[in-house]
Design a protein around this motif. Structure first.
Motif, PDB file in Angstrom:
ATOM      1  N   ASP A 115       0.836  -1.208   0.000  1.00  0.00           N
ATOM      2  CA  ASP A 115       0.000   0.000   0.000  1.00  0.00           C
ATOM      3  C   ASP A 115       0.871   1.259   0.000  1.00  0.00           C
ATOM      4  N   ASN A 116       1.919   1.254   0.797  1.00  0.00           N
ATOM      5  CA  ASN A 116       2.835   2.400   0.842  1.00  0.00           C
ATOM      6  C   ASN A 116       3.521   2.598  -0.502  1.00  0.00           C
ATOM      7  N   ILE A 117       3.946   1.497  -1.110  1.00  0.00           N
ATOM      8  CA  ILE A 117       4.621   1.564  -2.409  1.00  0.00           C
ATOM      9  C   ILE A 117       3.685   2.129  -3.467  1.00  0.00           C
ATOM     10  N   GLN A 118       2.446   1.622  -3.510  1.00  0.00           N
ATOM     11  CA  GLN A 118       1.494   2.076  -4.522  1.00  0.00           C
ATOM     12  C   GLN A 118       1.129   3.543  -4.344  1.00  0.00           C
ATOM     13  N   ARG A 119       1.006   3.985  -3.097  1.00  0.00           N
ATOM     14  CA  ARG A 119       0.717   5.412  -2.855  1.00  0.00           C
ATOM     15  C   ARG A 119       1.866   6.285  -3.326  1.00  0.00           C
ATOM     16  N   ALA A 120       3.083   5.833  -3.077  1.00  0.00           N
ATOM     17  CA  ALA A 120       4.259   6.606  -3.504  1.00  0.00           C
ATOM     18  C   ALA A 120       4.309   6.712  -5.029  1.00  0.00           C
ATOM     19  N   VAL A 121       3.995   5.617  -5.710  1.00  0.00           N
ATOM     20  CA  VAL A 121       3.969   5.639  -7.178  1.00  0.00           C
ATOM     21  C   VAL A 121       2.916   6.630  -7.670  1.00  0.00           C
ATOM     22  N   LYS A 122       1.723   6.581  -7.078  1.00  0.00           N
ATOM     23  CA  LYS A 122       0.629   7.459  -7.523  1.00  0.00           C
ATOM     24  C   LYS A 122       0.931   8.926  -7.234  1.00  0.00           C
ATOM     25  N   LYS A 123       1.649   9.189  -6.143  1.00  0.00           N
ATOM     26  CA  LYS A 123       2.059  10.579  -5.878  1.00  0.00           C
ATOM     27  C   LYS A 123       3.057  11.049  -6.935  1.00  0.00           C
ATOM     28  N   GLY A 124       3.895  10.136  -7.383  1.00  0.00           N
ATOM     29  CA  GLY A 124       4.858  10.489  -8.414  1.00  0.00           C
ATOM     30  C   GLY A 124       4.210  10.751  -9.758  1.00  0.00           C
ATOM     31  N   THR A 125       3.206   9.963 -10.094  1.00  0.00           N
ATOM     32  CA  THR A 125       2.535  10.126 -11.392  1.00  0.00           C
ATOM     33  C   THR A 125       1.467  11.216 -11.363  1.00  0.00           C
ATOM     34  N   GLY A 126       1.164  11.731 -10.161  1.00  0.00           N
ATOM     35  CA  GLY A 126       0.170  12.791 -10.052  1.00  0.00           C
ATOM     36  C   GLY A 126      -1.243  12.301  -9.803  1.00  0.00           C
ATOM     37  N   GLU A 127      -1.418  10.978  -9.667  1.00  0.00           N
ATOM     38  CA  GLU A 127      -2.753  10.442  -9.380  1.00  0.00           C
ATOM     39  C   GLU A 127      -3.199  10.794  -7.967  1.00  0.00           C
ATOM     40  N   LEU A 128      -2.247  10.976  -7.068  1.00  0.00           N
ATOM     41  CA  LEU A 128      -2.514  11.468  -5.720  1.00  0.00           C
ATOM     42  C   LEU A 128      -1.690  12.732  -5.490  1.00  0.00           C
ATOM     43  N   GLU A 129      -2.214  13.622  -4.676  1.00  0.00           N
ATOM     44  CA  GLU A 129      -1.480  14.838  -4.373  1.00  0.00           C
ATOM     45  C   GLU A 129      -0.262  14.491  -3.516  1.00  0.00           C
ATOM     46  N   GLY A 130       0.844  15.105  -3.828  1.00  0.00           N
ATOM     47  CA  GLY A 130       2.060  14.817  -3.066  1.00  0.00           C
ATOM     48  C   GLY A 130       3.042  15.966  -3.118  1.00  0.00           C
ATOM     49  N   VAL A 131       4.132  15.795  -2.397  1.00  0.00           N
ATOM     50  CA  VAL A 131       5.187  16.809  -2.324  1.00  0.00           C
ATOM     51  C   VAL A 131       6.101  16.678  -3.539  1.00  0.00           C
ATOM     52  N   THR A 132       6.596  17.795  -4.040  1.00  0.00           N
ATOM     53  CA  THR A 132       7.574  17.791  -5.128  1.00  0.00           C
ATOM     54  C   THR A 132       8.981  17.841  -4.533  1.00  0.00           C
ATOM     55  N   TYR A 133       9.803  16.877  -4.916  1.00  0.00           N
ATOM     56  CA  TYR A 133      11.162  16.789  -4.390  1.00  0.00           C
ATOM     57  C   TYR A 133      12.169  17.195  -5.461  1.00  0.00           C
ATOM     58  N   ASP A 134      13.170  17.958  -5.058  1.00  0.00           N
ATOM     59  CA  ASP A 134      14.307  18.278  -5.908  1.00  0.00           C
ATOM     60  C   ASP A 134      15.470  17.370  -5.529  1.00  0.00           C
ATOM     61  N   GLU A 135      16.152  16.839  -6.537  1.00  0.00           N
ATOM     62  CA  GLU A 135      17.347  16.035  -6.293  1.00  0.00           C
ATOM     63  C   GLU A 135      18.579  16.936  -6.434  1.00  0.00           C
ATOM     64  N   ILE A 136      19.345  17.035  -5.381  1.00  0.00           N
ATOM     65  CA  ILE A 136      20.530  17.889  -5.371  1.00  0.00           C
ATOM     66  C   ILE A 136      21.693  17.082  -4.802  1.00  0.00           C
ATOM     67  N   THR A 137      22.828  17.161  -5.468  1.00  0.00           N
ATOM     68  CA  THR A 137      24.024  16.460  -5.009  1.00  0.00           C
ATOM     69  C   THR A 137      25.044  17.463  -4.492  1.00  0.00           C
ATOM     70  N   TYR A 138      25.557  17.190  -3.308  1.00  0.00           N
ATOM     71  CA  TYR A 138      26.590  18.025  -2.700  1.00  0.00           C
ATOM     72  C   TYR A 138      27.891  17.245  -2.630  1.00  0.00           C
ATOM     73  N   GLU A 139      28.999  17.964  -2.706  1.00  0.00           N
ATOM     74  CA  GLU A 139      30.317  17.350  -2.619  1.00  0.00           C
ATOM     75  C   GLU A 139      31.110  18.005  -1.490  1.00  0.00           C
ATOM     76  N   GLY A 140      31.985  17.236  -0.885  1.00  0.00           N
ATOM     77  CA  GLY A 140      32.762  17.810   0.207  1.00  0.00           C
ATOM     78  C   GLY A 140      33.827  16.866   0.708  1.00  0.00           C
ATOM     79  N   TYR A 141      34.338  17.212   1.880  1.00  0.00           N
ATOM     80  CA  TYR A 141      35.448  16.466   2.465  1.00  0.00           C
ATOM     81  C   TYR A 141      35.147  16.165   3.925  1.00  0.00           C
ATOM     82  N   GLY A 142      35.582  14.979   4.361  1.00  0.00           N
ATOM     83  CA  GLY A 142      35.455  14.593   5.747  1.00  0.00           C
ATOM     84  C   GLY A 142      36.807  14.583   6.426  1.00  0.00           C
TER      85      GLY A 142
END
Length: 250
Positions: A64-91
């Motif tokens: 059920d969780n998986i299917q809801r996540a898919v539907k939020k991605g396709t717009g069938e359910l309302e959901g949050v829009t996520y931006d993918e951002i990659t950061y680089e650095g040093y430890g």
């Protein structure tokens, strides 16, 4: 491939702990949602979504969780829009870090990362500062009790095997081109060879070997980053010496 499996040994132990945290499901839901938004809701025609769903199911996420996540991605359910951002650095000890995020608030995420880095002897770098050190590959872990090296080579060479690491006492790490990860999984399935942790990975071309003190500091920083819900994955070029592994395992 020296070093990959030693660090992977610790990451497998960490993953067992991560499974108990709700944050794991949060990260998996984000990945499924993003994958469905980018490539559509049919996993048969969307390799990224198929991999995300397989990972979620391997971690006992309810359908059920998986299917809801898919539907939020396709717009069938309302959901949050996520931006993918990659950061680089040093430890600590100059270890290179790549931090992949999925966020609905860029300002919050970068502020959190800067705070975590500063508290753990790390620092953010410019875009491109360490990315050149890494290659994106598909990786799969196979228990050595499930197959021997010759068997894996025979089964996987035609499926896209690029390298096979046996540094770990218990696992082989199968390495392949990202585009052939699904072919490798299919070949293992057809041969009835169980596998774990099939994923897209960033593998460093060279490693920096650390002794116990520095290794502990880097692991502490990576733990702190991975505990943030906006951070999907953290990659490093840390190698852990044999003496450090013994100390950390002790």
């Amino acid at each position: 491939m020296s070093g990959h499996s030693k660090w992977a040994t610790i990451k497998r132990k960490k993953a067992a702990t991560d499974q108990k945290r709700g944050s794991l499901f949060t990260k998996l839901v984000k990945e499924i949602t993003i994958a469905a938004k980018m490539g559509g809701g049919d996993p048969n025609g969307n390799p990224r979504l198929r991999l995300a769903i397989d990972t979620a199911r391997a971690n006992s996420m309810p359908m059920d969780n998986i299917q809801r996540a898919v539907k939020k991605g396709t717009g069938e359910l309302e959901g949050v829009t996520y931006d993918e951002i990659t950061y680089e650095g040093y430890g600590p000890a100059g270890i290179a870090l790549i931090i992949e995020t999925a966020t609905d608030n860029r300002n919050r995420t970068v502020a959190d990362i800067r705070h975590i880095m500063s508290r753990n002897n790390g620092s953010l770098g410019e875009s491109g500062s360490v990315a050149w050190m890494f290659q994106r590959k598909g990786t799969v872990d196979v228990l050595k009790s499930a197959a021997d090296e010759d068997q894996l080579m025979e089964i996987l060479l035609d499926a896209g095997l690029e390298d096979l690491s046996d540094d770990d006492d218990n696992y082989y790490t199968v390495i392949t081109d990202v585009r052939q990860l699904e072919d490798v999984k299919k070949a293992l399935d057809e041969a009835a060879i169980a596998y774990e942790n099939a994923k897209i990975d960033l593998l460093p071309e060279n490693y920096i070997e650390l002794e116990a003190d520095d290794a502990e500091k880097v692991i502490k920083l990576i733990d702190a980053l991975e505990n943030n819900d906006d951070i999907q994955a953290v990659y490093s070029n840390m190698e852990i010496s044999e003496s450090a592994m013994n100390s950390l395992n002790g």
